[in-house]
Design an enzyme around this catalytic site. Sequence first.
Site, PDB file in Angstrom:
ATOM      1  CB  CYS A  50      30.549 -18.099  14.544  1.00  0.00           C
ATOM      2  SG  CYS A  50      29.211 -16.880  14.449  1.00  0.00           S
ATOM      3  CG  ASP A  52      31.500 -12.709  13.248  1.00  0.00           C
ATOM      4  OD1 ASP A  52      32.287 -12.086  12.494  1.00  0.00           O
ATOM      5  OD2 ASP A  52      30.977 -12.195  14.245  1.00  0.00           O
ATOM      6  NE  ARG A  54      33.234  -9.646  13.839  1.00  0.00           N
ATOM      7  CZ  ARG A  54      32.646  -9.206  14.948  1.00  0.00           C
ATOM      8  NH1 ARG A  54      33.075  -8.100  15.515  1.00  0.00           N
ATOM      9  NH2 ARG A  54      31.635  -9.877  15.482  1.00  0.00           N
ATOM     10  CG  HIS A 106      33.374 -15.461  17.460  1.00  0.00           C
ATOM     11  ND1 HIS A 106      33.120 -14.105  17.429  1.00  0.00           N
ATOM     12  CD2 HIS A 106      32.301 -16.048  16.889  1.00  0.00           C
ATOM     13  CE1 HIS A 106      31.941 -13.904  16.849  1.00  0.00           C
ATOM     14  NE2 HIS A 106      31.427 -15.063  16.518  1.00  0.00           N
ATOM     15  CB  CYS A 109      29.500 -14.906  19.383  1.00  0.00           C
ATOM     16  SG  CYS A 109      28.411 -15.724  18.197  1.00  0.00           S
TER      17      CYS A 109
HETATM   18 CO    CO Z   1      29.455 -15.430  16.180  1.00  0.00          CO
END
Ligand code: CO
Length: 224
Positions: A50, A52, A54, A106, A109
Site C-alpha cells: 500500500c 500508505d 506508515r 496492512h 488500511c
Molecule cells: Co493502505
Amino acid sequence: MQDHNHLPQSSLAHLIDKNIDWAAHVQAKSPDFFNRLAHQQTPEYMWIGCADSRVPANELIGVLPGEVFVHRNVANLIVHSDLNSLSAMQYAVDVLKVKHIIVCGHYGCGGVKSVLDNQRAGLVDNWLRHIHDTKIKFTKLMAKATDHEAQFKRLCELNVLEQVHNACQSTVVQDAWARGQSLTVHSWIYNLADGLIKPLGLEVNSIEGLIAQYEQILLKMRAE
Ligand code: CO
C-alpha cells in the site's frame, strides 16, 4: 535566460539536508555502497504494498537499497488491466529475476475502510471498486465477522489474498512458472499497531499450489 546561480532554494530544504546526512552516514559505513549500487541492482524480492506512508517496504523488513524492488499503490491492488503494476511485475520477474513477490497489505488500511463503510473520497473510489468486488464476492464470509473491527480486519486480509490470486493469474507469473523459473508469491499483512508482519498462509510457487492453498485458506476462514 534563466540564471541558475539564482534559483530559489528548495522549500523542502530540511528534507534535502536529511538526504545529505543520510548519504554521508551510508558512505561512512560502507564506502563502496553507492558505487556498487549505481552499477547494478539484483534484488531477490519484489514488494507490492500500500502507498500508505506508515508502511515503508525497506524499513519494515530491514533491507538496504538494492535488495527489494518496490511497487506501491493505494490498497496494494493488482488489477488485471493495470499496466503500471503489471509492468513493474514483468520487469521484476523477467529482467531482475526476483525469486519472491511479496504482496503486503496492512490492517487499518484507509482504502479498505472507505469500501467497508461506503465512504466517498473521489476519483480513488473507482480504483477501490476492486475491493468492493472482493467484499461482494465474500459476502457470507464477511457476515461471519460480528463487529466492525473484525469485518475491517477480515476485508484487509481478503484483499491481500485476492491480490495474490491476481498476481498468480497474471501472464507474467504464469509465463515464469511455465518456463520453470523459481518464483514464489507471498501473502503478508502488516499490523500498524505493533509493527509486525503476519504471513496469511498463501505462499504459492505453482498454479496447482494456488488453487489448493486458496481453497484451503478460505475453508479455514469459513470454519472460524
Ligand atoms: Co493502505
